[in-house]
Write a protein that holds these residues in place. Structure first.
Motif, short mmCIF file in Angstrom:
data_model
loop_
_atom_site.label_atom_id
_atom_site.label_comp_id
_atom_site.label_asym_id
_atom_site.label_seq_id
_atom_site.Cartn_x
_atom_site.Cartn_y
_atom_site.Cartn_z
N ASN A 172 -49.76 13.38 7.38
CA ASN A 172 -48.38 12.95 8.24
C ASN A 172 -48.64 12.33 9.44
OD1 ASN A 172 -46.04 13.56 10.09
ND2 ASN A 172 -45.25 13.22 8.11
N PRO A 176 -41.22 10.96 7.89
CA PRO A 176 -41.74 10.39 9.29
C PRO A 176 -42.07 11.58 10.04
CG PRO A 176 -39.38 10.32 9.07
CD PRO A 176 -39.84 10.67 7.58
N HIS A 227 -32.58 13.16 9.40
CA HIS A 227 -33.86 12.24 9.47
C HIS A 227 -34.22 11.48 8.34
CE1 HIS A 227 -35.08 14.18 13.18
NE2 HIS A 227 -34.90 15.46 12.57
#
Length: 430
Positions: free
Chosen positions: A198, A149, A91
């Protein structure tokens, strides 16, 4: 003034954490280490009973800091493993997560180094380090949540998550259940804020998502604290009990080798006039009084080579009328520890006392030499001897000679026959 109210050791342990073990020996009674069979719950109640915290043991207090090793080592390994799992997923946000993991691992390594440093331990410094540890844990959690992310959120949060789990265990062990529980409660809004950073949405469900795992760590750490604390108290109680028994046995042997031996010597038939015999009794009494006073005042013998100990013993026996010829082979000064030298010297004294009382001779040869990976002291006389199957009363072999050597790892052998004298071999390993 009323007496201070007794406090529960278990309650103190849960409130204060491992440092409460510094008072583990206070309030101990004989029932805690009673070897009689008892149910596990009854024995645990005894161990968890009243404790006196008025005089904590400083050595135990310093030693309790080492309970922090397990959470710190866990975090180093677990954070590294969580980072490896995150990198394997491929990721984004790799750089910042790696940096946070590196900082966290370095922080825990610093904690381990602080535990093992040689500087004196100060509890105030430990408290500030624990406060800083909570700050680092919270900061790591928020930084990772804000930088990765959404697709990588769950995997990336395992890195600071392992730090948080270790923090719960660390606070519980070091400060007590209340502080560990406080961090568990803090983890709820922390998880919610991390999710909000987030995703931009405060999700109450996500705030409680990891609560079960963190609560499990709290329960495990609390159980470990209780088992460690109660086990330490039981072990020290047994140690104190056996120490008292060993000291009692040592005192009994000392009295046997000094006062009792002198009294028995005084009962032996004397020679010469009554005035001479009275003078001899007074001499023995003075010598015994001086030896007993020296034993009481000094407590232990100062370190000296085995040869000097045996020479002093020969001089001591000469005052009682036994002429001991000492034959010493060349011995390494460091061959035996002081404890083993004293044990073999005391066993030799008992053997010489037996010669004086039972052999019918006033001459004996004492030979010391290295043998079979240790040191052997052989006491040989050419007296009347005895039948080994019918040992004379008062011939202290099992308790005074064999047991004394066995305590220090040695052994004794007695060989005798009527008309051929007696040989006592004392052997002690290096």
């Amino acid at each position: 003034m009323s007496a201070p109210r007794a406090v529960s050791y278990l309650g103190t342990l849960l409130r204060r954490g491992a440092p409460a073990m510094a008072g583990v020996t206070g309030g101990l009674d004989d029932e805690v280490a009673d070897p009689a069979p008892a149910s596990p719950l009854r024995r645990m109640r005894r161990m968890a009973g009243p404790v006196d915290l008025a005089a904590p043991d400083n050595l135990l207090l310093r030693a309790t800091r080492y309970v922090a090793m397990v959470p710190l080592i866990y975090r180093v390994l677990a954070v590294a493993g969580a980072l490896a799992a995150f990198l394997a997923d491929g990721h984004g946000g790799v750089g910042l997560v790696v940096a946070v993991a590196a900082v966290v691992i370095a922080w825990n390594a610093h904690g381990l180094r602080w535990l093992f440093r040689s500087a004196p331990f100060h509890s105030r410094g430990a408290v500030w380090l624990l406060v800083a540890d909570v700050v680092v844990t919270v900061a790591a959690d928020l930084v990772v949540a804000a930088s990765v992310p959404g697709a990588a959120f769950a995997t990336a949060m395992q890195v600071p998550g392992k730090q948080l789990l270790g923090g719960v265990a660390l606070l519980t062990l070091a400060l007590g259940l209340g502080y560990g529980l406080g961090l568990v409660v803090l983890s709820i809004p922390l998880a919610g804020v991390a999710w909000w950073l987030n995703s931009g949405v405060f999700n109450v469900k996500q705030a409680f998502a990891g609560l079960g795992t963190i609560a499990g760590v709290l329960v495990t750490a609390t159980g470990a604290l209780v088992l460690l604390g109660l086990g330490t108290r039981l072990a020290l109680a047994y140690g104190i009990r056996h120490g008292r028994e060993a000291e009692r046995a040592r005192q009994q042997r000392m009295l046997h080798d000094t006062v009792l031996q002198t009294l028995e010597t005084m009962t032996l038939p004397g020679t010469g006039s009554s005035e001479h015999q009275l003078s001899e009794l007074r001499r023995l009494a003075r010598a015994q009084a001086m030896e007993l006073r020296q034993t009481i005042e000094s407590g232990t013998d100062g370190p000296s080579p085995l040869g000097e100990k045996l020479a002093a013993l020969a001089a001591e026996m000469a005052r009682d009328g036994l002429r001991a010829q000492l034959v010493m082979a060349e011995l390494d000064a460091d061959t035996l520890t002081e404890v083993r030298q004293v044990a073999i010297r005391d066993a030799a004294r008992e053997a010489l006392r037996n010669t004086l009382k039972h052999s019918g001779t006033d001459r004996v040869v004492v030979r010391a030499e290295e043998r079979d990976g240790g040191v052997a002291v052989v006491i040989r006389d050419h007296g009347v001897g005895f039948d080994e199957t019918d040992r004379p009363p008062g011939f202290g072999i099992s308790e005074s000679i064999t047991a004394r050597l066995a305590e220090a790892g040695g052994r004794a052998r007695v060989e005798s026959s009527p008309g051929s004298g007696t040989r006592v071999t004392l052997w002690m390993p290096r």
